[in-house]
Design a protein around this motif. Structure first.
Motif, PDB file in Angstrom:
ATOM      1  N   ALA A  98      21.344  10.385 -77.402  1.00  0.00           N
ATOM      2  CA  ALA A  98      20.574   9.177 -77.116  1.00  0.00           C
ATOM      3  C   ALA A  98      20.945   8.604 -75.748  1.00  0.00           C
ATOM      4  O   ALA A  98      20.077   8.168 -74.978  1.00  0.00           O
ATOM      5  N   MET A  99      22.230   8.613 -75.436  1.00  0.00           N
ATOM      6  CA  MET A  99      22.686   8.126 -74.139  1.00  0.00           C
ATOM      7  C   MET A  99      22.142   8.990 -73.010  1.00  0.00           C
ATOM      8  O   MET A  99      21.669   8.478 -71.983  1.00  0.00           O
ATOM      9  N   GLN A 100      22.192  10.307 -73.187  1.00  0.00           N
ATOM     10  CA  GLN A 100      21.685  11.214 -72.160  1.00  0.00           C
ATOM     11  C   GLN A 100      20.203  10.989 -71.897  1.00  0.00           C
ATOM     12  O   GLN A 100      19.764  10.957 -70.742  1.00  0.00           O
ATOM     13  N   VAL A 101      19.434  10.845 -72.960  1.00  0.00           N
ATOM     14  CA  VAL A 101      17.989  10.655 -72.807  1.00  0.00           C
ATOM     15  C   VAL A 101      17.690   9.334 -72.113  1.00  0.00           C
ATOM     16  O   VAL A 101      16.829   9.252 -71.230  1.00  0.00           O
ATOM     17  N   ALA A 102      18.403   8.277 -72.504  1.00  0.00           N
ATOM     18  CA  ALA A 102      18.184   6.973 -71.869  1.00  0.00           C
ATOM     19  C   ALA A 102      18.489   7.034 -70.378  1.00  0.00           C
ATOM     20  O   ALA A 102      17.740   6.484 -69.553  1.00  0.00           O
ATOM     21  N   LEU A 103      19.574   7.720 -70.012  1.00  0.00           N
ATOM     22  CA  LEU A 103      19.908   7.853 -68.597  1.00  0.00           C
ATOM     23  C   LEU A 103      18.914   8.756 -67.866  1.00  0.00           C
ATOM     24  O   LEU A 103      18.576   8.514 -66.699  1.00  0.00           O
ATOM     25  N   HIS A 104      18.454   9.784 -68.550  1.00  0.00           N
ATOM     26  CA  HIS A 104      17.490  10.716 -67.949  1.00  0.00           C
ATOM     27  C   HIS A 104      16.216   9.992 -67.525  1.00  0.00           C
ATOM     28  O   HIS A 104      15.677  10.238 -66.432  1.00  0.00           O
ATOM     29  N   GLU A 256       9.469   1.164 -70.485  1.00  0.00           N
ATOM     30  CA  GLU A 256       9.252   2.371 -69.690  1.00  0.00           C
ATOM     31  C   GLU A 256      10.043   3.548 -70.261  1.00  0.00           C
ATOM     32  O   GLU A 256       9.549   4.677 -70.304  1.00  0.00           O
ATOM     33  N   VAL A 257      11.256   3.292 -70.695  1.00  0.00           N
ATOM     34  CA  VAL A 257      12.075   4.356 -71.288  1.00  0.00           C
ATOM     35  C   VAL A 257      11.491   4.774 -72.625  1.00  0.00           C
ATOM     36  O   VAL A 257      11.403   5.964 -72.945  1.00  0.00           O
ATOM     37  N   ARG A 258      11.070   3.806 -73.402  1.00  0.00           N
ATOM     38  CA  ARG A 258      10.492   4.112 -74.722  1.00  0.00           C
ATOM     39  C   ARG A 258       9.228   4.956 -74.587  1.00  0.00           C
ATOM     40  O   ARG A 258       9.026   5.934 -75.314  1.00  0.00           O
TER      41      ARG A 258
END
Length: 387
Positions: A98-104, A256-258
């Motif tokens: 989840a952290m990786q995707v949010a940062l990506h 935007e992330v969502r």
């Protein structure tokens, strides 16, 4: 078997990472797994899922919060007073993903990320692999407690080298120190995040393991402005010992992330499994009796560590978690005291140096086990310490 009746013979037959990695005769107290039997409510949910249907699940579309949106929102409101939006919930295999995707989606390669040290090893490793330089700000010991250095954090966010941070990674309650951050601390972090337009990723996986006298406050509950830039991450891996079922929740307040996550759903990140979803839902909707029993035992174990540690090891009672951050510097055991205890006490602790320079001379002890096993651990440590 009751929680307190766990014995070494039973535990040594486990084949998970914690026990399987320990050499013969060594007691493991390193990785953050509890030794306790699973909640009966979760066991029933898993058996029911196996007996019902293990085919493709019907909840691949998570735009309305998916199968855990409502359960998460009810849990956050009931436990912490956080009015989470269930439609902002998305599922991942664990908090690291989840952290990786949010940062990506929320940052770009080369964007620095501020975080507090000592740092759980996978987080630093993951930031480096993603090309997001970590800017670690030490939590300092001051006035008999671990405290945030907010001035230093502000300097790092602004960028000493002219390159400002684009994200803040917050671990609250903090691993390994066990701090539960106060409202005024979180409000200052929120002010800093708004002022510098930071994406905030808040790892709150230990929130349900807070001890009496302390209160967890979700970062997204501080203000509407904070909620709109925060990705709150949690799972049942710590409070309910469900690390192996691989199911975590991200409440993505950043539209935007969502939207970017939804656009790539099922293609780039894979999907969680039906067993993990049912286990976490059962934990959140029916596991409180088990959790209360566990927390009562952990609260006693937390004091037991303080009473039985040998002189020369510094230990501040954690405000949350089942992890003891042991300051062994006065013993003169070098940067890695865990090596000494593995060799002399046959006790496997987590190396403090893996948490960064701030962890040199420290070791982390996991006390989520039966009192008898914990006493054996502590007796071995006491016997190994000179004098």
């Amino acid at each position: 078997m009751t929680l307190e009746a766990l014995d070494l013979a039973t535990l040594s037959r486990r084949d998970g990472e914690k026990w399987a990695s320990a050499p013969d005769g060594v007691l493991p107290a390193w990785v953050a797994d509890m030794d306790f039997p699973i909640s009966p409510v979760i066991r029933r949910a898993l058996v029911n899922r196996i007996d019902t249907d293990l085919g493709y699940p019907a909840w691949y579309d998570e735009s309305d919060g998916g199968p855990l949106g409502e359960a998460f929102a009810e849990r956050m409101l009931g436990r912490f007073g956080f009015a989470a939006d269930p439609t902002h919930v998305r599922l991942f295999t664990d908090i690291n993903q989840a952290m990786q995707v949010a940062l990506h989606f929320g940052t770009s390669p080369g964007d620095p990320v501020a975080l507090h040290a000592p740092v759980c090893p996978p987080f630093t490793e993951m930031l480096l692999k993603l090309g997001r330089p970590p800017r670690a700000v030490p939590i300092r010991w001051h006035d008999e407690r671990w405290q945030l250095d907010l001035d230093r954090l502000a300097d790092e966010v602004r960028g000493r080298d002219g390159v400002p941070c684009r994200a803040l990674f917050l671990v609250n309650p903090h691993n390994p120190t066990g701090r539960v951050f106060l409202r005024d601390e979180l409000e200052e972090l929120a002010r800093l995040a708004v002022e510098h337009d930071l994406l905030v990723i808040s790892d709150e996986v230990h929130a349900e393991l807070t001890y009496d006298g302390y209160r967890h406050i979700p970062f997204a509950a501080i203000s509407e402005a904070a909620a709109a830039r925060t990705v709150t991450i949690t799972s049942g891996s710590k409070a309910f010992n469900l690390a192996g079922v691989r199911c975590a929740v991200a409440h993505i307040g950043v539209k935007e992330v969502r939207d970017a996550v939804d656009a790539h759903r099922g293609i780039l990140f894979g999907q969680v499994n039906a067993l993990g979803v049912d286990a976490l839902r059962a934990a959140w909707t029916g596991g409180d009796t088990w959790l209360d029993t566990v927390k009562t035992l952990l609260a006693r174990n937390r004091l037991r560590v303080a009473e039985r540690l040998p002189e020369g090891i510094g230990y501040r009672l954690p405000e949350a978690t089942y992890l003891a951050w042991l300051d062994c510097r006065a013993l003169g055991l070098g940067e890695d005291p865990s090596a000494f205890f593995l060799d002399r006490a046959k006790v496997m602790l987590f190396r403090g140096s893996e948490f960064g320079p701030e962890g040199r001379g420290f070791a982390r002890l996991n006390f989520a086990t039966s009192p008898a096993v914990l006493d054996e651990l502590l007796d071995r440590i006491r016997a190994a310490v000179p004098g």
